[in-house]
Write a protein that holds these residues in place. Structure first.
Motif: not given
Length: 407
Positions: A338-345, A397-406
Motif C-alpha cells: 500500500a505504501g507504494c501505490m500512486g508512485r512512479v517507477s 535485491t532487485r525488488l528493493a532496488r525497484f522500490v528505491e527507484g519509486l
C-alpha cells in the motif's frame, strides 16, 4: 471451428467460456517465459512449484511398475493399492478413518475440486471462499453457474478465517465452504481452536458442506502441526471432503496425483464424472505415489523452505513501503505494498494498482511475482520461495532496488 481471423463465430462457444479467464499465476509465468525467450534473465517467483527433484525412490517405483506391466487402464477411482495407501495415510497422519469406498484418486487436486463442484453446484448456489484465495476456486464455481461469496481474512489476523467472517458470508443459498489452510497465497494457517470455531458456525448451518483443501499440510513452521477439520469435528464428517495430493510435499507436481476422502454418495458421483471425462489417472504415477515413503524427504524440504522464509520475510520487512505477515505454512510470502501505490517507477510506470507494480517490476527488474488482487485482495504481492536461495536473494535485491527507484 474458427473464422479466418482465428476467432470463433458468434454463438459457437458456450456462454460458460465468457466466465473462464486465464489464472493470473499462469499469465504471469507466461510473461516471464516470453521475456526469457528474448534472452532476458528473468527470476520467477510466480508459480507455486517445489524446486526440488522428485525423490529417487519415487522414480524407481515408477520404473519398476512399468517393467512389471502396470501400464493398462486403471480403475476410474484409483488402484486398490493406492487407495489402501491413502487410507493408511489418512489414519496415520490425520486421525481419519476412510474406507476404500470413501476415497478416490484424480488428476491432481484440481480435478477433485472440478469433480465435486460439477457434481453439486447449480445456478443460484453460493460457495463461500476465504479471501485471499487460490485463483481456481472461484473460476471453477463460476464455470458451473455458482456464485462465489467471499469471507475476508486480514493481515492483522495472519490471514486466518474467523468465525465471524464465516458467519457473515453464509446465506440460505450457501452450498459449500472452501477451506485451504495452510493457505495459498498467504501462507496463513488455522489451528485446533480456529477450526473448532469454524465447526461451531457450521453446526448452525446444516446445509453447508466443506471442501477442505489440505495440499500444503506438511509445509508448516514454528513447531505447528496440521489438524484436519474432519478430525476436529467428527460429527460433521458426512459434510466434509478432505482433499490432498503428492504435488507439494513430495515435489511431484507433474505426476498429477490428487486424492480425496468423503461421503460415499458424493465420491460415487465424482467418480462417475471422472469416468466420463478422463477416466482413471496414469497407472505408473499411481504406483509411484509416495504416501508410505520415508518422512525425512519431507522434513528436508520443509527445513529448506523454513530457512528461505526467514530470509525473504526479513528482507521484505526492511523495504520502505512494504509490510509482510510471517507465513506459518506453505511456501509463499504475501507482502503488502500500500505504501507504494500512486508512485512512479524509475522506468516511468505509474503504480495505480498492485498489478501495475507486478508488471513494472517484471519489465524493469526482470522479477516475476503475482499481484494480490488476482487472489482477491490487494494491494499485495504473492512471492513463492519454493526456489533456490541464490535466486531468492537476487530477486529480493532487485525488488528493493525497484522500490528505491519509486518517486
Amino acid at each position: 471451428m474458427t473464422t479466418e481471423s482465428g476467432t470463433a463465430p458468434a454463438g459457437f462457444l458456450a456462454q460458460r467460456m465468457e466466465r473462464l479467464v486465464v489464472p493470473a499465476t499462469i499469465a504471469m509465468a507466461q510473461r516471464a517465459r516470453t521475456l526469457r525467450a528474448k534472452g532476458e534473465k528473468v527470476l520467477s517467483l510466480a508459480l507455486g512449484e517445489p524446486d526440488f527433484a522428485t525423490p529417487p525412490a519415487v522414480i524407481e517405483a515408477a520404473h519398476r511398475a512399468a517393467l512389471e506391466g502396470q501400464t493398462k487402464y486403471p480403475p476410474v477411482d484409483g488402484t486398490p493399492a493406492l487407495k489402501a495407501a491413502i487410507a493408511r495415510k489418512f489414519a496415520r497422519e490425520n486421525a481419519l478413518d476412510y474406507t476404500p469406498a470413501e476415497i478416490m484418486v484424480s488428476n491432481g487436486g484440481k480435478q477433485v475440486i472440478f469433480n465435486a463442484f460439477m457434481a453439486t453446484v447449480q445456478p443460484g448456489d453460493e460457495v463461500v471462499i476465504p479471501r485471499p484465495y487460490w485463483v481456481s476456486y472461484p473460476l471453477i464455481v463460476q464455470m458451473f453457474g455458482g456464485t462465489p461469496v467471499y469471507a475476508d481474512c486480514h493481515e492483522a489476523d495472519d490471514f486466518r478465517l474467523t468465525a465471524a467472517a464465516l458467519e457473515a458470508a453464509i446465506t440460505p443459498r450457501t452450498k459449500w465452504l472452501v477451506l485451504n489452510f495452510p493457505n495459498n497465497p498467504t501462507g496463513g494457517t488455522m489451528g485446533q481452536a480456529d477450526l473448532e470455531a469454524v465447526a461451531g458456525v457450521l453446526r448452525r448451518h446444516p446445509h453447508v458442506h466443506v471442501l477442505s483443501d489440505e495440499i500444503y499440510e506438511h509445509l508448516l513452521y514454528d513447531g505447528l502441526r496440521h489438524v484436519s477439520l474432519a478430525a476436529v469435528a467428527p460429527d460433521l464428517r458426512h459434510r466434509i471432503l478432505t482433499l490432498n495430493g503428492v504435488s507439494k510435499a513430495y515435489a511431484m507436481t507433474g505426476w498429477r496425483v490428487g486424492y480425496v476422502g468423503g461421503p460415499v454418495a458424493l465420491i460415487r458421483a465424482m467418480t462417475a464424472i471422472q469416468g466420463s471425462a478422463t477416466s482413471g489417472i496414469c497407472s505408473i504415477a499411481q504406483a509411484a505415489a509416495a504416501l508410505d515413503g520415508p518422512a525425512d524427504i519431507i522434513a528436508a524440504m520443509c527445513a529448506a523452505y523454513a530457512r528461505r522464509r526467514e530470509m525473504v520475510v526479513s528482507t521484505l520487512r526492511t523495504i520502505p513501503g512494504l509490510t509482510c505477515a510471517m507465513p506459518h505454512g506453505a511456501f509463499y510470502a504475501y507482502p503488502g505494498i500500500a505504501g507504494c501505490m500512486g508512485r512512479v517507477s524509475a522506468g516511468g510506470h505509474r503504480l495505480r494498482t498492485d498489478e501495475d507494480f507486478a508488471i513494472a517490476l517484471l519489465m524493469e527488474q526482470k522479477v516475476a511475482v503475482v499481484h494480490g488482487s488476482a487472489f482477491g485482495q490487494g494491494p499485495y504481492l504473492r512471492l513463492s520461495y519454493a526456489t533456490g536461495d541464490d535466486v531468492l536473494k537476487e530477486a529480493c535485491t532487485r525488488l528493493a532496488r525497484f522500490v528505491e527507484g519509486l518517486h
